[in-house]
Design a protein around this motif. Structure first.
Motif, PDB file in Angstrom:
ATOM      1  N   GLU A 176      23.818 -16.609 -42.016  1.00  0.00           N
ATOM      2  CA  GLU A 176      22.896 -15.685 -41.386  1.00  0.00           C
ATOM      3  C   GLU A 176      21.676 -16.395 -40.828  1.00  0.00           C
ATOM      4  O   GLU A 176      20.787 -15.787 -40.273  1.00  0.00           O
ATOM      5  CB  GLU A 176      22.447 -14.625 -42.401  1.00  0.00           C
ATOM      6  N   LEU A 177      21.626 -17.724 -41.023  1.00  0.00           N
ATOM      7  CA  LEU A 177      20.460 -18.480 -40.590  1.00  0.00           C
ATOM      8  C   LEU A 177      20.651 -18.922 -39.154  1.00  0.00           C
ATOM      9  O   LEU A 177      21.651 -19.533 -38.801  1.00  0.00           O
ATOM     10  CB  LEU A 177      20.250 -19.703 -41.495  1.00  0.00           C
ATOM     11  N   SER A 178      19.722 -18.610 -38.282  1.00  0.00           N
ATOM     12  CA  SER A 178      19.788 -19.006 -36.885  1.00  0.00           C
ATOM     13  C   SER A 178      18.485 -19.687 -36.512  1.00  0.00           C
ATOM     14  O   SER A 178      17.412 -19.128 -36.705  1.00  0.00           O
ATOM     15  CB  SER A 178      20.016 -17.778 -35.996  1.00  0.00           C
ATOM     16  N   LEU A 179      18.587 -20.906 -36.013  1.00  0.00           N
ATOM     17  CA  LEU A 179      17.398 -21.656 -35.615  1.00  0.00           C
ATOM     18  C   LEU A 179      17.342 -21.712 -34.106  1.00  0.00           C
ATOM     19  O   LEU A 179      18.334 -21.997 -33.442  1.00  0.00           O
ATOM     20  CB  LEU A 179      17.450 -23.080 -36.189  1.00  0.00           C
ATOM     21  N   GLU A 180      16.216 -21.446 -33.529  1.00  0.00           N
ATOM     22  CA  GLU A 180      16.052 -21.438 -32.081  1.00  0.00           C
ATOM     23  C   GLU A 180      14.753 -22.126 -31.712  1.00  0.00           C
ATOM     24  O   GLU A 180      13.698 -21.833 -32.285  1.00  0.00           O
ATOM     25  CB  GLU A 180      16.042 -19.993 -31.554  1.00  0.00           C
ATOM     26  N   TYR A 181      14.852 -23.062 -30.803  1.00  0.00           N
ATOM     27  CA  TYR A 181      13.646 -23.741 -30.353  1.00  0.00           C
ATOM     28  C   TYR A 181      12.829 -22.810 -29.465  1.00  0.00           C
ATOM     29  O   TYR A 181      13.343 -22.190 -28.545  1.00  0.00           O
ATOM     30  CB  TYR A 181      14.019 -25.002 -29.556  1.00  0.00           C
ATOM     31  N   VAL A 182      11.557 -22.710 -29.757  1.00  0.00           N
ATOM     32  CA  VAL A 182      10.662 -21.879 -28.957  1.00  0.00           C
ATOM     33  C   VAL A 182       9.580 -22.776 -28.389  1.00  0.00           C
ATOM     34  O   VAL A 182       8.749 -23.312 -29.132  1.00  0.00           O
ATOM     35  CB  VAL A 182      10.020 -20.753 -29.806  1.00  0.00           C
ATOM     36  N   GLY A 183       9.609 -22.981 -27.076  1.00  0.00           N
ATOM     37  CA  GLY A 183       8.590 -23.802 -26.431  1.00  0.00           C
ATOM     38  C   GLY A 183       7.609 -22.943 -25.687  1.00  0.00           C
ATOM     39  O   GLY A 183       7.662 -21.719 -25.720  1.00  0.00           O
ATOM     40  N   SER A 184       6.712 -23.586 -24.981  1.00  0.00           N
ATOM     41  CA  SER A 184       5.733 -22.848 -24.190  1.00  0.00           C
ATOM     42  C   SER A 184       6.409 -22.279 -22.963  1.00  0.00           C
ATOM     43  O   SER A 184       7.505 -22.692 -22.580  1.00  0.00           O
ATOM     44  CB  SER A 184       4.597 -23.786 -23.756  1.00  0.00           C
ATOM     45  N   ASN A 190      10.199 -24.861 -16.695  1.00  0.00           N
ATOM     46  CA  ASN A 190      10.625 -26.171 -16.190  1.00  0.00           C
ATOM     47  C   ASN A 190      12.061 -26.465 -16.607  1.00  0.00           C
ATOM     48  O   ASN A 190      12.837 -27.034 -15.841  1.00  0.00           O
ATOM     49  CB  ASN A 190       9.689 -27.270 -16.703  1.00  0.00           C
ATOM     50  N   HIS A 191      12.407 -26.064 -17.840  1.00  0.00           N
ATOM     51  CA  HIS A 191      13.778 -26.277 -18.310  1.00  0.00           C
ATOM     52  C   HIS A 191      14.772 -25.467 -17.483  1.00  0.00           C
ATOM     53  O   HIS A 191      15.820 -25.981 -17.069  1.00  0.00           O
ATOM     54  CB  HIS A 191      13.871 -25.882 -19.785  1.00  0.00           C
ATOM     55  N   LEU A 192      14.439 -24.203 -17.213  1.00  0.00           N
ATOM     56  CA  LEU A 192      15.313 -23.366 -16.392  1.00  0.00           C
ATOM     57  C   LEU A 192      15.453 -23.932 -14.985  1.00  0.00           C
ATOM     58  O   LEU A 192      16.545 -23.936 -14.408  1.00  0.00           O
ATOM     59  CB  LEU A 192      14.762 -21.935 -16.323  1.00  0.00           C
ATOM     60  N   ARG A 193      14.340 -24.417 -14.437  1.00  0.00           N
ATOM     61  CA  ARG A 193      14.383 -24.963 -13.078  1.00  0.00           C
ATOM     62  C   ARG A 193      15.241 -26.224 -13.038  1.00  0.00           C
ATOM     63  O   ARG A 193      15.998 -26.454 -12.082  1.00  0.00           O
ATOM     64  CB  ARG A 193      12.960 -25.252 -12.597  1.00  0.00           C
ATOM     65  N   ASP A 194      15.152 -27.047 -14.090  1.00  0.00           N
ATOM     66  CA  ASP A 194      15.985 -28.249 -14.150  1.00  0.00           C
ATOM     67  C   ASP A 194      17.463 -27.887 -14.247  1.00  0.00           C
ATOM     68  O   ASP A 194      18.310 -28.486 -13.577  1.00  0.00           O
ATOM     69  CB  ASP A 194      15.585 -29.107 -15.361  1.00  0.00           C
ATOM     70  N   SER A 255      19.297 -18.480 -13.100  1.00  0.00           N
ATOM     71  CA  SER A 255      18.086 -19.127 -12.573  1.00  0.00           C
ATOM     72  C   SER A 255      18.318 -19.642 -11.157  1.00  0.00           C
ATOM     73  O   SER A 255      17.430 -19.549 -10.304  1.00  0.00           O
ATOM     74  CB  SER A 255      17.666 -20.281 -13.483  1.00  0.00           C
ATOM     75  N   ARG A 256      19.516 -20.173 -10.902  1.00  0.00           N
ATOM     76  CA  ARG A 256      19.828 -20.654  -9.548  1.00  0.00           C
ATOM     77  C   ARG A 256      19.774 -19.513  -8.540  1.00  0.00           C
ATOM     78  O   ARG A 256      19.186 -19.651  -7.459  1.00  0.00           O
ATOM     79  CB  ARG A 256      21.218 -21.305  -9.546  1.00  0.00           C
ATOM     80  N   VAL A 257      20.367 -18.375  -8.887  1.00  0.00           N
ATOM     81  CA  VAL A 257      20.341 -17.219  -7.982  1.00  0.00           C
ATOM     82  C   VAL A 257      18.896 -16.751  -7.767  1.00  0.00           C
ATOM     83  O   VAL A 257      18.496 -16.430  -6.634  1.00  0.00           O
ATOM     84  CB  VAL A 257      21.208 -16.077  -8.536  1.00  0.00           C
ATOM     85  N   LYS A 258      18.102 -16.727  -8.834  1.00  0.00           N
ATOM     86  CA  LYS A 258      16.722 -16.254  -8.717  1.00  0.00           C
ATOM     87  C   LYS A 258      15.877 -17.209  -7.876  1.00  0.00           C
ATOM     88  O   LYS A 258      15.013 -16.767  -7.107  1.00  0.00           O
ATOM     89  CB  LYS A 258      16.109 -16.089 -10.115  1.00  0.00           C
ATOM     90  N   ILE A 259      16.134 -18.509  -7.983  1.00  0.00           N
ATOM     91  CA  ILE A 259      15.423 -19.468  -7.135  1.00  0.00           C
ATOM     92  C   ILE A 259      15.790 -19.248  -5.673  1.00  0.00           C
ATOM     93  O   ILE A 259      14.930 -19.252  -4.781  1.00  0.00           O
ATOM     94  CB  ILE A 259      15.741 -20.911  -7.576  1.00  0.00           C
ATOM     95  N   MET A 260      17.076 -19.045  -5.388  1.00  0.00           N
ATOM     96  CA  MET A 260      17.517 -18.805  -4.006  1.00  0.00           C
ATOM     97  C   MET A 260      16.885 -17.539  -3.435  1.00  0.00           C
ATOM     98  O   MET A 260      16.576 -17.477  -2.245  1.00  0.00           O
ATOM     99  CB  MET A 260      19.037 -18.687  -3.960  1.00  0.00           C
TER     100      MET A 260
END
Length: 596
Positions: A176-184, A190-194, A255-260
């Motif tokens: 039941e343990l789920s770890l998720e990285y939460v950044g700014s 920037n990650h989505l754009r990359d 993200s690609r569609v949204k950038i377009m």
């Protein structure tokens, strides 16, 4: 020969050109001639690609695909023929991956190479670019085997390699343990754009769009679910599943569609709307993009607006001759209001564009207000509503009247204020076209009365109401003639009234022996049995009997009864007409119309 592990992006440079099983620079030039000779691209297309090639340094084929000048299917078949290299498909890839201990998987992904078989000292591989001589030579050096290339689609190679990698990854039990990285937020954006800027993602999105255009789709649906990412095409009004991309690519694809579409890629909590203009397969395409947050991520729908396929000629939309004649009399009247009704996607706007095209002339000023402007019509002033700045249908219509127009088209009557202004405009010397979402023609009258339009004003201003639906045309290549009674039985449960009316229509069948057609399915229609669509129509004309019903605030059913008594053909009856003409099938008419 000493073997050495090849890492990602690494190739070896041979001492001399490695020409076997590959393609030389002289042959590369003749590929351009082949494309021109077959008429797949124009000299202007090649010129543009060459200019871009000087900036980006990429292969001619890659740029032709990225710019949409040719489809991948056309290009790969030409390459196979030109290079003399067999084409291999996903179904022929090995179920169990061929292991090359001396070659890193990242090298294979970078070079777009999939090992297929090792036999008698020969390594057979699928390649997206058989002219990549460095990678082929590197494989030979690393494995000590002779490399024999086959040609395959880049997307299929990448998907197969990713599938092999996933099969090798051990499952991790997390309970039941789920770890998720939460950044700014900035890191996240920037990650989505990359992710969206990676070449495989760009090519995957381009491929989805190109294939949708090839298959005549009107919409592309990208839908996230718990364990899968679905991509579906709406073709001839019906959704069809296509090959599913990996679930983990969801964020990158969206993200690609949204950038377009120039949307905010960081905003994933609210719906967004945008627009993409691009050129694919030599055609200018507009895409209306809508995103919607759902339980498992953002759902994206792209509406394809292909100007080259729009039919603005009323004669080609499927009107029966008598209905078309009456409709054309209405659209040349000097003033009054004409409504077109039907559900979303039933071709209402196309019919109105066809009417505008018919009456468009230098002596008329035509203004439209739409949400959005789907197609640009020469000589017509078109306005796009912007509710966020106060430019609504009602506000725009109020200003349009002060522009001294002869003809006004309102995209849709949605509220009492718009309805009132439209009626007033029709009474003050303007010809007003608009649409409503109702099930039939008589229902439009009731809807306007419910909106608060005065009965006497509506009776005076309304010229007529056209209700319409789109039915799929049965494929002429694989359709099969069957007795009319058998077609009705095969369409499911129907009432005795429907059976009686159908029998009446079938008795006058234009096909031999009272037969009609049923859909079968072939390669031409992608196994659906249908190809293309045409309209079925119900035209309610204003006369004294109908006006009396309006002044009485009669129900839609009462108005419909009076109109049919005066000769109005209902949607379903017009559908039966299309069935006995051999245009569509019984089941298709029953699908898009309701019991009367």
């Amino acid at each position: 020969m000493e073997a050495r592990v090849l890492e990602r992006g690494e190739t070896t440079t041979p001492d001399a050109p490695h020409q076997k099983d590959g393609v030389t620079p002289v042959e590369r030039k003749s590929l351009e001639d082949l494309l021109l000779g077959r008429g797949r691209v124009s000299a202007e297309d090649i010129r543009k690609v060459r200019l871009l090639q000087q900036e980006r340094g990429e292969r001619l084929e890659r740029l032709l695909l990225d710019l949409g000048f040719i489809s991948e299917d056309d290009l790969i078949s030409l390459l196979s023929e030109h290079l003399g290299i067999p084409l291999v498909g996903r179904k022929e890839f090995p179920a169990v991956p061929v292991t090359l201990s001396a070659v890193n998987i990242q090298f294979l992904r970078h070079s777009k190479i999939l090992p297929l078989e090792i036999q008698d000292g020969t390594l057979t591989v699928a390649m997206a670019d058989p002219s990549d001589l460095d990678s082929m030579h590197g494989l030979e050096v690393a494995t000590g085997l002779h490399v024999r290339p086959f040609l395959a689609r880049e997307k299929e190679i990448i998907a197969a390699l990713e599938g092999y990698e996933e099969a090798k990854e051990p499952a991790v039990e997390t309970g039941e343990l789920s770890l998720e990285y939460v950044g700014s937020d900035e890191e996240d954006v920037n990650h989505l754009r990359d992710l969206a800027s990676e070449a495989p993602v760009i090519r995957l999105v381009n491929l989805v769009i190109n294939r949708a255009v090839e298959q005549r789709a009107s919409d592309i649906h990208i839908e996230p679910f718990e364990n899968e990412l679905k991509v579906r095409y709406r073709i001839d009004g019906v959704l069809h599943d296509i090959e599913q991309p990996p679930r983990r690519q969801q964020a990158a694809i969206v993200s690609r569609v949204k950038i377009m579409a120039k949307l905010n890629i960081a905003e994933r909590r609210l719906p967004q709307d945008g627009r993409i203009k691009l050129r694919t397969m030599g055609k200018e395409i507009d895409l209306r993009v809508s995103t919607l947050p759902t339980l498992y991520g953002e759902s994206v729908v792209l509406r394809i607006l292909d100007r080259s396929t729009i039919v603005l000629d009323l004669e080609q939309l499927g009107f029966p001759a008598d209905t078309l004649g009456e409709f054309e009399k209405l659209i040349v009247r000097p003033y009054g209001m004409l409504l077109v009704t039907g559900p979303t996607g039933s071709g209402k706007t196309t019919t109105l564009y066809g009417a505008l095209e018919k009456i468009n002339s230098p002596d008329k000023k035509i203004i439209t207000i739409e949400d959005p402007v789907e197609y640009q019509v020469s000589g017509v002033n078109q306005i796009h509503v912007k509710p966020q700045i106060g430019l609504t249908f009602a506000a725009g219509l109020r200003s349009i009247v002060r522009q001294d127009p002869d003809v006004i088209m309102v995209g849709e009557i949605r509220d009492p204020e718009t309805a009132e202004i439209a009626v007033q405009s029709a009474l003050t010397g303007h010809l007003v076209f608009s649409t409503l979402h109702t099930n039939d023609a008589a229902g439009a009258v009731s809807r306007l009365l419910e909106m608060g339009v005065e009965d006497y004003l509506l009776a005076s201003s309304l010229l007529g109401v056209l209700a319409q639906r789109l039915v799929r045309n049965v494929c002429v290549r694989c359709r099969e003639a069957v007795p009319a009674e058998q077609a009705l039985l095969g369409a499911g449960e129907v009432t005795s009234a429907t059976a009686a009316r159908f029998a009446s229509a079938a008795a006058a069948s234009a096909t031999t022996n009272g037969s009609v057609y049923r859909a079968m399915g072939c390669e031409e229609c992608s196994g659906t049995g249908y190809r293309g669509r045409s309209g079925i129509y119900e035209l309610l004309l204003m006369n004294e009997s109908v006006r009396e019903q309006i002044l009485k605030h009669a129900s839609a059913d009462a108005i419909k009864t009076v109109a049919t008594g005066r000769g109005m053909r209902t949607l379903r009856d017009d559908g039966w007409l299309k069935v006995r003409e051999g245009t569509t099938t019984v089941s298709e008419v029953l699908r898009v119309t309701q019991e009367e």
